[in-house]
Structure formats: C-alpha cells, structure tokens
Motif scaffolding. Structure first.
Motif, PDB file in Angstrom:
ATOM      1  N   ALA A 191      33.426  29.074  40.633  1.00 44.43           N
ATOM      2  CA  ALA A 191      34.152  29.714  40.289  1.00 44.43           C
ATOM      3  C   ALA A 191      35.050  29.578  40.471  1.00 44.43           C
ATOM      4  N   GLU A 192      36.222  29.866  39.505  1.00 43.60           N
ATOM      5  CA  GLU A 192      37.602  29.588  39.802  1.00 43.60           C
ATOM      6  C   GLU A 192      38.677  30.750  40.691  1.00 43.60           C
ATOM      7  N   PRO A 193      39.074  30.343  42.000  1.00 41.11           N
ATOM      8  CA  PRO A 193      39.814  31.434  43.066  1.00 41.11           C
ATOM      9  C   PRO A 193      40.509  31.429  43.333  1.00 41.11           C
ATOM     10  N   PHE A 194      40.601  32.814  42.051  1.00 42.35           N
ATOM     11  CA  PHE A 194      41.690  33.515  41.702  1.00 42.35           C
ATOM     12  C   PHE A 194      42.858  34.104  42.826  1.00 42.35           C
ATOM     13  N   PRO A 195      43.969  33.645  42.912  1.00 40.03           N
ATOM     14  CA  PRO A 195      44.242  34.670  44.640  1.00 40.03           C
ATOM     15  C   PRO A 195      44.238  36.552  44.184  1.00 40.03           C
ATOM     16  N   PRO A 196      44.265  36.528  45.442  1.00 41.94           N
ATOM     17  CA  PRO A 196      43.933  38.031  45.757  1.00 41.94           C
ATOM     18  C   PRO A 196      44.697  39.123  44.802  1.00 41.94           C
ATOM     19  N   GLU A 197      45.648  38.971  45.133  1.00 41.76           N
ATOM     20  CA  GLU A 197      46.957  40.028  44.058  1.00 41.76           C
ATOM     21  C   GLU A 197      46.092  39.653  42.506  1.00 41.76           C
ATOM     22  N   THR A 198      45.431  39.181  41.773  1.00 36.90           N
ATOM     23  CA  THR A 198      45.384  38.604  40.563  1.00 36.90           C
ATOM     24  C   THR A 198      43.941  39.312  40.511  1.00 36.90           C
ATOM     25  N   VAL A 199      43.004  39.386  41.619  1.00 33.51           N
ATOM     26  CA  VAL A 199      42.040  40.721  41.921  1.00 33.51           C
ATOM     27  C   VAL A 199      41.925  41.909  41.598  1.00 33.51           C
ATOM     28  N   ARG A 200      42.738  42.288  42.084  1.00 32.58           N
ATOM     29  CA  ARG A 200      43.622  43.534  43.057  1.00 32.58           C
ATOM     30  C   ARG A 200      43.461  43.975  41.248  1.00 32.58           C
ATOM     31  N   GLY A 201      44.708  43.324  40.599  1.00 30.85           N
ATOM     32  CA  GLY A 201      45.334  43.819  39.465  1.00 30.85           C
ATOM     33  C   GLY A 201      44.769  43.935  38.740  1.00 30.85           C
ATOM     34  N   ALA A 202      42.917  42.980  38.366  1.00 29.46           N
ATOM     35  CA  ALA A 202      42.069  43.016  37.517  1.00 29.46           C
ATOM     36  C   ALA A 202      41.026  44.141  37.738  1.00 29.46           C
ATOM     37  N   LEU A 203      41.191  44.807  38.849  1.00 23.51           N
ATOM     38  CA  LEU A 203      40.633  46.120  38.937  1.00 23.51           C
ATOM     39  C   LEU A 203      40.604  47.232  39.459  1.00 23.51           C
ATOM     40  N   ASP A 204      42.308  46.747  39.244  1.00 22.61           N
ATOM     41  CA  ASP A 204      43.208  47.958  39.497  1.00 22.61           C
ATOM     42  C   ASP A 204      43.165  49.162  40.645  1.00 22.61           C
ATOM     43  N   LEU A 205      42.818  48.483  41.814  1.00 25.25           N
ATOM     44  CA  LEU A 205      42.997  48.719  43.082  1.00 25.25           C
ATOM     45  C   LEU A 205      44.246  50.186  43.483  1.00 25.25           C
ATOM     46  N   ASP A 206      43.852  50.879  44.330  1.00 25.10           N
ATOM     47  CA  ASP A 206      45.015  51.043  45.038  1.00 25.10           C
ATOM     48  C   ASP A 206      45.043  50.598  45.844  1.00 25.10           C
ATOM     49  N   PRO A 207      46.477  50.075  46.077  1.00 23.36           N
ATOM     50  CA  PRO A 207      46.546  50.151  48.050  1.00 23.36           C
ATOM     51  C   PRO A 207      46.561  49.377  49.340  1.00 23.36           C
ATOM     52  N   GLU A 208      45.773  50.833  49.323  1.00 26.32           N
ATOM     53  CA  GLU A 208      45.110  50.426  50.922  1.00 26.32           C
ATOM     54  C   GLU A 208      43.586  50.430  50.795  1.00 26.32           C
ATOM     55  N   VAL A 209      43.268  50.281  49.186  1.00 28.72           N
ATOM     56  CA  VAL A 209      41.664  49.694  49.434  1.00 28.72           C
ATOM     57  C   VAL A 209      41.850  47.892  50.038  1.00 28.72           C
ATOM     58  N   PRO A 210      41.070  47.688  51.477  1.00 29.29           N
ATOM     59  CA  PRO A 210      41.062  46.324  51.256  1.00 29.29           C
ATOM     60  C   PRO A 210      40.449  45.313  50.245  1.00 29.29           C
ATOM     61  N   LEU A 211      40.801  44.693  50.059  1.00 31.13           N
ATOM     62  CA  LEU A 211      40.493  42.886  49.234  1.00 31.13           C
ATOM     63  C   LEU A 211      40.294  42.069  50.334  1.00 31.13           C
ATOM     64  N   LEU A 212      38.952  41.335  50.243  1.00 29.29           N
ATOM     65  CA  LEU A 212      38.535  40.674  50.965  1.00 29.29           C
ATOM     66  C   LEU A 212      38.246  39.693  50.733  1.00 29.29           C
ATOM     67  N   MET A 213      38.298  38.119  50.806  1.00 30.90           N
ATOM     68  CA  MET A 213      37.501  37.179  50.343  1.00 30.90           C
ATOM     69  C   MET A 213      35.867  35.992  51.611  1.00 30.90           C
ATOM     70  N   GLY A 214      35.010  36.446  50.717  1.00 27.97           N
ATOM     71  CA  GLY A 214      34.299  35.999  51.611  1.00 27.97           C
ATOM     72  C   GLY A 214      33.167  35.593  51.069  1.00 27.97           C
ATOM     73  N   ASP A 215      32.339  35.161  52.200  1.00 26.50           N
ATOM     74  CA  ASP A 215      30.867  34.322  51.797  1.00 26.50           C
ATOM     75  C   ASP A 215      29.651  35.020  51.947  1.00 26.50           C
TER      76      ASP A 215
END
Length: 201
Positions: free
Chosen positions: A146-170
């Motif tokens: 899977a392409e490792p998109f930057p967190p800000e790209t994923v946040r924008g694609a999901l239209d998340l509110d700023p306070e919603v934590p966005l984490l990378m994990g396994d």
C-alpha cells in the motif's frame, strides 16, 4: 500480641472497565487487531465466504480473504492495574450494519481502521460515529504494497475534524495496537472533560 504490623490486607483495586469499538471496512484488519492485543482467547464470529455472498461482498484488494465477521469480535486488554478495555469488533459489510447500534451502546469510543488502498470503505464508519457523537480515532493499518500516504493527505481525504486523532499502525503488532487504544481512550476522556466544563462553571 504483636503490634506495629497491620494484619489487614490492602483491598484489591477494582479496575474501571471501558468499552471500545473497532470498526472499518470489510477486510481492513479488525479481527486481527482484536486478536493481537486480547489477553483472553478472542471470541470470533467468522464464517466462510460463499458464492451466495459474492454479489454483495466486494473483495477488491482483499482477494485472498476467505472468512468474514458476521456478528462481532470480542477481546479484553488490561492497560493498567486500574483500567481494562473490552474490545468489540464490528462486522464490515453493509448487510450486517443493523448490529452496530446494539454494539455501540455504552461505548466510550471507537477505532476506525482504514486501508489507504480502499479508503472509501471507512467513510460509513466515520459518518456513523460522527452522527452519534461517539469519540473516535482513525488508525491507518499499514498493508504491504500500500502506498504510504502522508497523514495530512489521509485526513483531508476523510474530511476529519482537526481534533480527531489520525494514527499510523499495524493491526498485527501488539505494541502498535496498544498505542492506538491508548490514544482513543485519551481522546474520549478529554472530550468528556470538555463537555463537563460548562456545567461546572
């Protein structure tokens, strides 16, 4: 009679128990996540995929998947001596969403697992928790290839509110999953505190 040493034993700590949901699209790793951290043998309600479900189960990107959760996954993890989490993994397909309302009752918060190859699959889970006011964090499950998109790209694609934590994990790694769960609990409790502040004034 000897004095100076108390014969009373310290009362055992009664842990606080919290309910956390694990949601996301079909084949995103919810069952794997629960199994990676559960200190008890996880309860799983998986059934084999059949030709009858081929018309409704989209296997794009998860062609090797042979089973599906039809009710829930259940596990338990002790984060601290005084804090225990009960994990409830939700089914991913649309046809089992009628179970979500039952599973969501009493939940402190939720983890929405995301796969960047099929990011739209988690839109419904994000929308569900937003509409019901249930605090949640989004955790991108790293899949090989899977392409490792930057967190800000994923946040924008999901239209998340700023306070919603966005984490990378396994989802396969116990320590990675523990970190995700801690973040969800902290986020949910902070939200509860913010909601209480106006009433305290």
């Amino acid at each position: 009679m000897a004095f100076g040493r108390s014969s009373r034993r310290t009362a055992p700590i009664e842990p606080v128990t919290l309910k956390i949901l694990v949601a996301g699209g079909f084949g995103v790793g919810k069952t794997t996540l629960v199994g990676a951290v559960s200190e008890i043998r996880p309860l799983r309600t998986e059934e084999s995929l059949t030709e009858a479900g081929a018309a409704v189960d989209d296997l794009s990107g998860v062609e090797s998947k042979t089973t599906t959760t039809v009710a829930m996954d259940f596990g338990r993890i002790t984060l601290r001596e005084d804090l225990v989490l009960y994990l409830f993994g939700t089914p991913g397909q649309d046809r089992f969403w009628f179970l979500w309302d039952e599973l969501a009752q009493g939940a402190l918060g939720a983890v929405v697992l995301a796969d960047t190859r099929r990011l739209s699959d988690c839109f419904a889970a994000v929308d569900y928790f937003e509409r019901r006011g249930i605090p949640f964090a989004v955790a991108v499950n790293r899949f090989e290839g899977a392409e490792p998109f930057p967190p800000e790209t994923v946040r924008g694609a999901l239209d998340l509110d700023p306070e919603v934590p966005l984490l990378m994990g396994d989802a396969r790694d116990r320590e990675s999953v523990k970190g995700i769960l801690v973040s969800v609990v902290e986020h949910a409790l902070a939200r509860v505190d913010r909601q209480r502040e106006p009433a305290a004034r």
